[in-house]
Enzyme design. Structure first.
Site, PDB file in Angstrom:
ATOM      1  N   ALA B 252       0.786  -1.387   0.154  1.00 50.68           N
ATOM      2  CA  ALA B 252      -0.030  -0.143   0.194  1.00 50.68           C
ATOM      3  C   ALA B 252       0.787   1.357  -0.018  1.00 50.68           C
ATOM      4  O   ALA B 252       0.708   2.238  -0.672  1.00 50.68           O
ATOM      5  CB  ALA B 252      -0.857  -0.113   1.203  1.00 50.68           C
ATOM      6  N   GLU B 373      -0.529   4.648   7.091  1.00 50.41           N
ATOM      7  CA  GLU B 373       0.533   3.565   6.409  1.00 50.41           C
ATOM      8  C   GLU B 373       1.699   3.963   7.005  1.00 50.41           C
ATOM      9  O   GLU B 373       2.839   3.926   6.148  1.00 50.41           O
ATOM     10  CB  GLU B 373       0.230   3.870   5.059  1.00 50.41           C
ATOM     11  CG  GLU B 373      -0.745   3.530   4.502  1.00 50.41           C
ATOM     12  CD  GLU B 373      -1.471   2.005   4.433  1.00 50.41           C
ATOM     13  OE1 GLU B 373      -0.247   1.213   4.422  1.00 50.41           O
ATOM     14  OE2 GLU B 373      -2.354   1.467   3.971  1.00 50.41           O
TER      15      GLU B 373
END
Lengths: 249, 393
Positions: B252, B373
């Site tokens: 990601a 993230e």
């Protein structure tokens, strides 16, 4: 049902066009090219015809230099089955292009040959009808939608103030305009699949181009806007100018 | 709507294949036609534009770098990155949706799932018919996911899950959740495994996160799992320890390194055209030195970010990328995008605070991207550890 779509590589309609110094061609360095938008309508029309019938083959053909392979692959990514690049000069002489195409098309056994109504670079609207003439096929121009049944094609044509419906036997040549056929986005799978589809390169039949570009120039600059007054007082004068000068009312 | 022409000061296009450019141009046109005209409205209404999901699926944008045999597009990682770039040029929330669906849900099923799980879930997820969310972060365990207290206990031949997860993108609209839970002691991160949990399982609840000032066009939710019973087929058999979850994050983060460049390009494009048109003191503000410095700085950051993302993608396609390189790119490019968005907003003056312009929406979104993230700071520490051998977190 075999459909052939003839497409043309043209500069992006949003690109800024520069003319070369000797003034007989445009500068193609760094220029982005696309499939002429009317040709995209034709590709879309061919794909929908194939999808609605559940059978058939769509072939895209262009006359041009090898760089035009990019536009053929765009059409393959949209869903066309195979492509033919007729290597030759993309000429300003419509008849030369039409002859090169007709030489290729005459043995392809197409039931339907589609063109965009015009290429957006030179706007000549010649090649489709000329190909029909050279092949001795009926030609219907400026088609907004069509249906195929029982060996005939029924076309809706745009005419002044309305539309007319005409019918022709297959095989036939149609030139397509904006109507029903808003082109699809090439899906990512389509883009991947395009690599594996056949793209055949052939040399163009030898044809003479009898028209050449003598000079090119930029359009004259638009005159500056004019302020005819301010507020409600300006309305009568504005209406007068729109009616008498601009003649839009 | 005018099509975006791209920002390409170093002819980076010439480093892309024709196919990569075609992918980029398709998504670019799709964003111009379908996302940009509506994003302001959805953002102010705090809604995710769900109606776009089937189109994204049909065009192949979900899990696009996974193989064709599972219904995906089978693109290389550079083409995948270009999709993320263009989606985030539209809005970070839309790119977040695609990242979570592809990199955080489809990827773990692909990498850690059984053949049966892959065949069952990946094709409908690629089509956008099944939406996924990824449950790793917990209220008290963000940067330190190894400390999680969500548990999965064996019960007969199935599992019972308990715990709660926070900051979960797609949480409320998801059909399945990839839940990470400890199957052993709470102090044993190596016992963490991944589970595919259908969100209609009794005991599973998702609540919309209220009060956000960022990513407003994105579904952000809190998940609660109370005695959620799932069958043996819920376990991702090849998931092993925290490492597996972190591998998803690397996927990601890779996409984010590209996406941030897209957001920055949108802001720069808007700032440049505004500067040329906005007249102040009788001349365009583009003719003032202060705005020229701003624009030069923005363009420099974007160009550096483009090259960084592209080389990262080439390394990934050659199978020799290191997670630390992904950290560097995520950290650098998101930071760059934050700066570009803020400077663009300032260049736009008072207009820059309006939703009609894009800069402030991107600026607010990017604060989340900076934080999720792996926060900017955590990526500093990942690089610090790689450089020095000392873990400082």
């Amino acid at each position: 049902m075999k459909t052939v779509v003839c497409i043309k590589r043209v500069p992006d309609t949003e690109a800024r066009i520069r003319i070369l110094e000797d003034r007989n061609a445009i500068d193609t360095a760094g220029l982005k090219f696309i499939v002429s938008p009317y040709d995209e309508f034709a590709v879309e029309a061919a794909l929908r015809l194939k999808e609605s019938r559940g059978e058939g083959e769509v072939t895209v053909v262009t006359v041009g230099d090898p760089a035009a392979g990019e536009q053929l692959r765009s059409a393959l990514a949209m869903g066309a089955d195979r492509a033919v690049l007729v290597k030759g000069e993309s000429s300003v002489d419509g008849l030369a292009t039409a002859r090169a195409l007709a030489a290729e098309l005459k043995d392809m056994g197409a039931d339907l040959i589609l063109f965009g109504m015009k290429a957006v670079d030179d706007d000549q609207q010649q090649v489709g009808p000329m190909v029909a003439e050279l092949l001795g096929l009926p030609c219907v121009t400026v088609v907004t939608k069509f249906e195929v049944a029982d060996g005939r094609v029924v076309c809706h044509r745009e005419v002044e103030g309305g539309y007319e419906v005409v019918e022709a036997p297959l095989p036939a040549v149609l030139t397509i305009t904006k109507g029903e056929y808003e082109p699809r986005y090439a899906s990512l799978k389509g883009i991947m699949a395009a690599k594996k589809k056949p793209l055949e390169e052939k040399d163009a039949a030898s044809v003479e181009s009898r028209i050449g570009v003598q000079a090119m120039s930029y359009p004259s600059e638009r005159p500056a806007g004019r302020i005819v007054g301010e507020g409600p007082d300006a309305v009568p004068e504005l209406v007068r100018l729109l009616r008498e000068e601009a003649k839009v009312l | 709507m005018a099509t975006f022409k791209g920002i390409d000061y170093f002819d980076i296009d010439s480093l892309l294949s024709e196919e990569e450019r075609m992918v980029r141009d398709m998504v670019r046109a799709w964003v111009d036609d379908n996302l940009l005209p509506i994003i302001g409205e959805y953002y102010t209404e705090r809604k995710f534009p769900k109606h776009l999901i089937p189109q994204m699926g049909e065009l192949g944008m979900l899990g696009a770098n996974l193989p064709e045999e599972y219904g995906c597009a089978g693109l290389n990682n550079v083409a995948y990155g270009l999709i993320m770039q263009e989606l985030e040029r539209g809005d970070s929330g839309i790119r977040s949706f695609a990242s979570v669906q592809g990199a955080l849900c489809m990827y773990p099923i692909y990498a850690f799932g059984s053949e049966e799980q892959k065949r069952k879930w990946l094709p409908p997820m690629a089509r956008g018919e099944v939406i996924g969310c990824f449950g790793l972060t917990e209220p008290d365990y963000g940067s330190n996911p190894g400390g999680m207290i969500t548990t999965a206990r064996q019960d007969g031949d199935g599992w019972v899950l308990n715990g709660s997860k926070m900051w979960i993108t797609n949480g409320s609209m998801a059909d399945i959740a990839i839940i990470w839970a400890k199957t052993g002691d709470l102090d044993d991160p190596s016992s963490i495994r991944g589970f595919i949990v259908p969100t209609d399982t009794p005991g599973f609840e998702a609540r919309d996160q209220k009060g956000k000032l960022s990513l407003l066009a994105s579904d952000t939710s809190e998940l609660s799992l109370q005695d959620v019973r799932v069958g043996p087929d819920a376990l991702l058999p090849k998931s092993q320890g925290l490492k597996s979850a972190l591998m998803c994050l690397t996927q990601a983060r890779y996409g984010i390194a590209w996406g941030a460049v897209g957001a920055a390009m949108a802001c720069f494009d808007e700032a440049l055209s505004y500067a040329k048109e906005r007249i102040m003191f009788g001349r365009p503000i583009a003719a003032t030195q202060i705005q020229q410095v701003r624009l030069a700085d923005m363009l420099t950051g974007i160009t550096q970010g483009q090259l960084l993302a592209l080389q990262l993608g080439r390394l990934k396609d050659q199978g020799r990328v290191r997670p630390q390189q992904v950290s560097l790119a995520k950290r650098a490019n998101v930071n760059m995008a934050c700066e570009v968005a803020r400077e663009a907003r300032r260049l736009l003056g008072a207009n820059g605070i309006l939703i009609e312009y894009h800069a402030m929406r991107h600026m607010a979104n990017l604060e989340s991207v900076y934080t999720y993230e792996g926060t900017h700071d955590i990526h500093s520490l990942i690089l610090g550890q790689d450089l020095t051998g000392h873990a400082a977190y």
